[in-house]
Design an enzyme around this catalytic site. Structure first.
Site, PDB file in Angstrom:
ATOM      1  N   GLU A  45       0.814  -1.210   0.000  1.00 27.03           N
ATOM      2  CA  GLU A  45       0.000   0.000   0.000  1.00 27.03           C
ATOM      3  C   GLU A  45       0.852   1.266   0.000  1.00 27.03           C
ATOM      4  O   GLU A  45       0.512   2.248  -0.678  1.00 27.03           O
ATOM      5  CB  GLU A  45      -0.960  -0.012   1.196  1.00 27.03           C
ATOM      6  CG  GLU A  45      -1.947  -1.165   1.180  1.00 27.03           C
ATOM      7  CD  GLU A  45      -1.380  -2.481   1.724  1.00 27.03           C
ATOM      8  OE1 GLU A  45      -2.083  -3.495   1.670  1.00 27.03           O
ATOM      9  OE2 GLU A  45      -0.211  -2.488   2.193  1.00 27.03           O
ATOM     10  N   TYR A 112       8.945 -13.422   6.199  1.00 26.95           N
ATOM     11  CA  TYR A 112       8.313 -12.354   6.966  1.00 26.95           C
ATOM     12  C   TYR A 112       8.598 -12.509   8.459  1.00 26.95           C
ATOM     13  O   TYR A 112       8.575 -13.611   8.997  1.00 26.95           O
ATOM     14  CB  TYR A 112       6.799 -12.377   6.767  1.00 26.95           C
ATOM     15  CG  TYR A 112       6.336 -12.058   5.369  1.00 26.95           C
ATOM     16  CD1 TYR A 112       6.438 -10.775   4.860  1.00 26.95           C
ATOM     17  CD2 TYR A 112       5.778 -13.052   4.558  1.00 26.95           C
ATOM     18  CE1 TYR A 112       6.010 -10.488   3.573  1.00 26.95           C
ATOM     19  CE2 TYR A 112       5.340 -12.776   3.273  1.00 26.95           C
ATOM     20  CZ  TYR A 112       5.465 -11.493   2.790  1.00 26.95           C
ATOM     21  OH  TYR A 112       5.040 -11.204   1.526  1.00 26.95           O
ATOM     22  N   ARG A 175      -0.700 -13.469  -0.740  1.00 22.83           N
ATOM     23  CA  ARG A 175       0.566 -13.836  -0.108  1.00 22.83           C
ATOM     24  C   ARG A 175       0.344 -15.144   0.645  1.00 22.83           C
ATOM     25  O   ARG A 175      -0.087 -15.138   1.803  1.00 22.83           O
ATOM     26  CB  ARG A 175       1.045 -12.750   0.866  1.00 22.83           C
ATOM     27  CG  ARG A 175       1.271 -11.377   0.248  1.00 22.83           C
ATOM     28  CD  ARG A 175       2.485 -11.367  -0.664  1.00 22.83           C
ATOM     29  NE  ARG A 175       2.820 -10.018  -1.096  1.00 22.83           N
ATOM     30  CZ  ARG A 175       2.314  -9.410  -2.166  1.00 22.83           C
ATOM     31  NH1 ARG A 175       1.439 -10.066  -2.926  1.00 22.83           N
ATOM     32  NH2 ARG A 175       2.663  -8.191  -2.490  1.00 22.83           N
ATOM     33  N   GLY A 259       6.869  -5.383  -6.684  1.00 25.02           N
ATOM     34  CA  GLY A 259       6.374  -4.010  -6.690  1.00 25.02           C
ATOM     35  C   GLY A 259       5.699  -3.595  -7.978  1.00 25.02           C
ATOM     36  O   GLY A 259       5.058  -2.536  -8.039  1.00 25.02           O
ATOM     37  N   ASP A 262       1.936  -3.111  -7.696  1.00 25.37           N
ATOM     38  CA  ASP A 262       1.584  -1.874  -6.982  1.00 25.37           C
ATOM     39  C   ASP A 262       1.721  -0.669  -7.907  1.00 25.37           C
ATOM     40  O   ASP A 262       0.895   0.251  -7.878  1.00 25.37           O
ATOM     41  CB  ASP A 262       2.492  -1.700  -5.763  1.00 25.37           C
ATOM     42  CG  ASP A 262       2.454  -2.892  -4.824  1.00 25.37           C
ATOM     43  OD1 ASP A 262       1.379  -3.519  -4.707  1.00 25.37           O
ATOM     44  OD2 ASP A 262       3.490  -3.214  -4.221  1.00 25.37           O
TER      45      ASP A 262
END
Length: 332
Positions: A45, A112, A175, A259, A262
């Site tokens: 975001e 992560y 994801r 990316g 996005d």
């Protein structure tokens, strides 16, 4: 918790979701042997917000970070792109999330470290802090829904907001690592309540078993606009009672894909806000995605406005014959 500022007044687009510190190997070899890492910042975001701001669309990013060096780094990086970060909450007890790329190659594994992060504690009360006056789009993604029950409640609250002056844009952003302990069925519920949905064809097949744009529409009958991104093939836009629109993607010599989705979302949303026709909006998305595909970064410097105009306004044959390589943009 405390806000980092006063609100999001003046933004046309508000992007809501977690961003993290990112560690990328600064030397070759398997991750267990790497001793030097480069710290950067990433988050779907905030990538959208940063791209929007860089191309001149006033944007804000709303999230939560820890009261720690990584949180300050995230705020500084996103703010330096011209994004309003005054709606970000600084959490004094929870840490800023982070993730690690295990290789600098395209498609590198990502690990992560975001469980219990400041952003995972975001809930519906976050919306009470926001001044949405003048906001035209709230952009969210399915990533947030996977972070915690509170974050899922936040996304449901976003969908519950009266659409008196804004629309909701939802990017699936699948994801799989985040859904190991959660039910991804909620993604269909959330997406079907949005006004605009962006979804990769590969994601739609994995999550919903939908292999064509028409099948995705059958899964999501309610959104006014549905954009199905078909990778290097192109993108298809579907609207109720209007002809389907397809625009092929630019041929790109890919450096790294992270990316790009996005950037596509930002390019598409910016063009749509400017009143562009669907085909032109899709081309703008493709151009913005190409700038990121040509870098190792999640957010790239935008192409100059005159270059963008020349690219998106060419005829279909010229567009199909255009390639973006290390030598630049030209006929292939």
């Amino acid at each position: 918790m405390r806000d980092s500022g006063d609100g999001v007044s003046g933004a046309r687009v508000v992007c809501l979701g977690e961003s993290m510190a990112v560690f990328v190997p600064a030397e070759a070899g398997p991750a267990e042997g790497v001793t030097a890492w480069t710290r950067t910042v990433g988050g779907a975001e905030s990538n959208v917000a940063s791209t929007l701001a860089r191309i001149g669309v006033p944007s804000a990013w709303v999230s939560a970070v820890g009261d720690d060096p990584f949180g300050r780094a995230v705020l500084a990086a996103v703010g330096s792109a011209g994004v309003d970060v005054s709606g970000v909450v600084v959490d004094p007890t929870r840490p800023t999330g982070l993730y690690v790329k295990e290789s600098d190659a395209a498609g590198s594994p990502v690990r992560y470290y975001r469980r219990g992060s400041a952003a995972s504690a975001m809930g519906p009360d976050l919306l009470e802090r926001l001044d949405l006056t003048g906001v035209e789009v709230i952009h969210v993604s399915g990533i947030t829904a996977a972070l915690s029950p509170d974050c899922l409640a936040l996304l449901r609250a976003v969908m519950d907001l009266p659409r008196t002056g804004h629309k909701v844009s939802f990017d699936l952003n699948w994801r799989p690592a985040l859904w190991a302990d959660a039910d991804p069925a909620v993604l269909r519920e959330l997406a079907d309540r949005a006004d605009t949905v962006l979804v990769g064809a590969d994601e739609a097949e994995t999550v919903w078993g939908a292999t064509t744009p028409a099948q995705v529409r059958a899964v999501l009958p309610n959104p006014g606009t549905l954009v199905v991104k078909q990778g290097a093939v192109g993108a298809t836009l579907l609207r109720h009672d209007r002809p389907e629109v397809f625009e092929p993607a630019l041929a790109v010599e890919v450096v790294e894909p992270v990316g790009a989705g996005d950037a596509f979302a930002a390019g598409y949303l910016a063009a749509t806000l400017d009143g562009a026709a669907p085909s032109r909006a899709l081309r703008c998305g493709h151009v913005r995605a190409a700038t990121v595909l040509r870098t190792h970064h999640d957010v790239a410097d935008p192409v100059p406005a005159d270059v963008l105009e020349r690219l998106v306004d060419v005829d279909a044959a010229t567009w199909a014959a255009t390639a973006w390589t290390g030598a630049g943009v030209g006929a292939r």
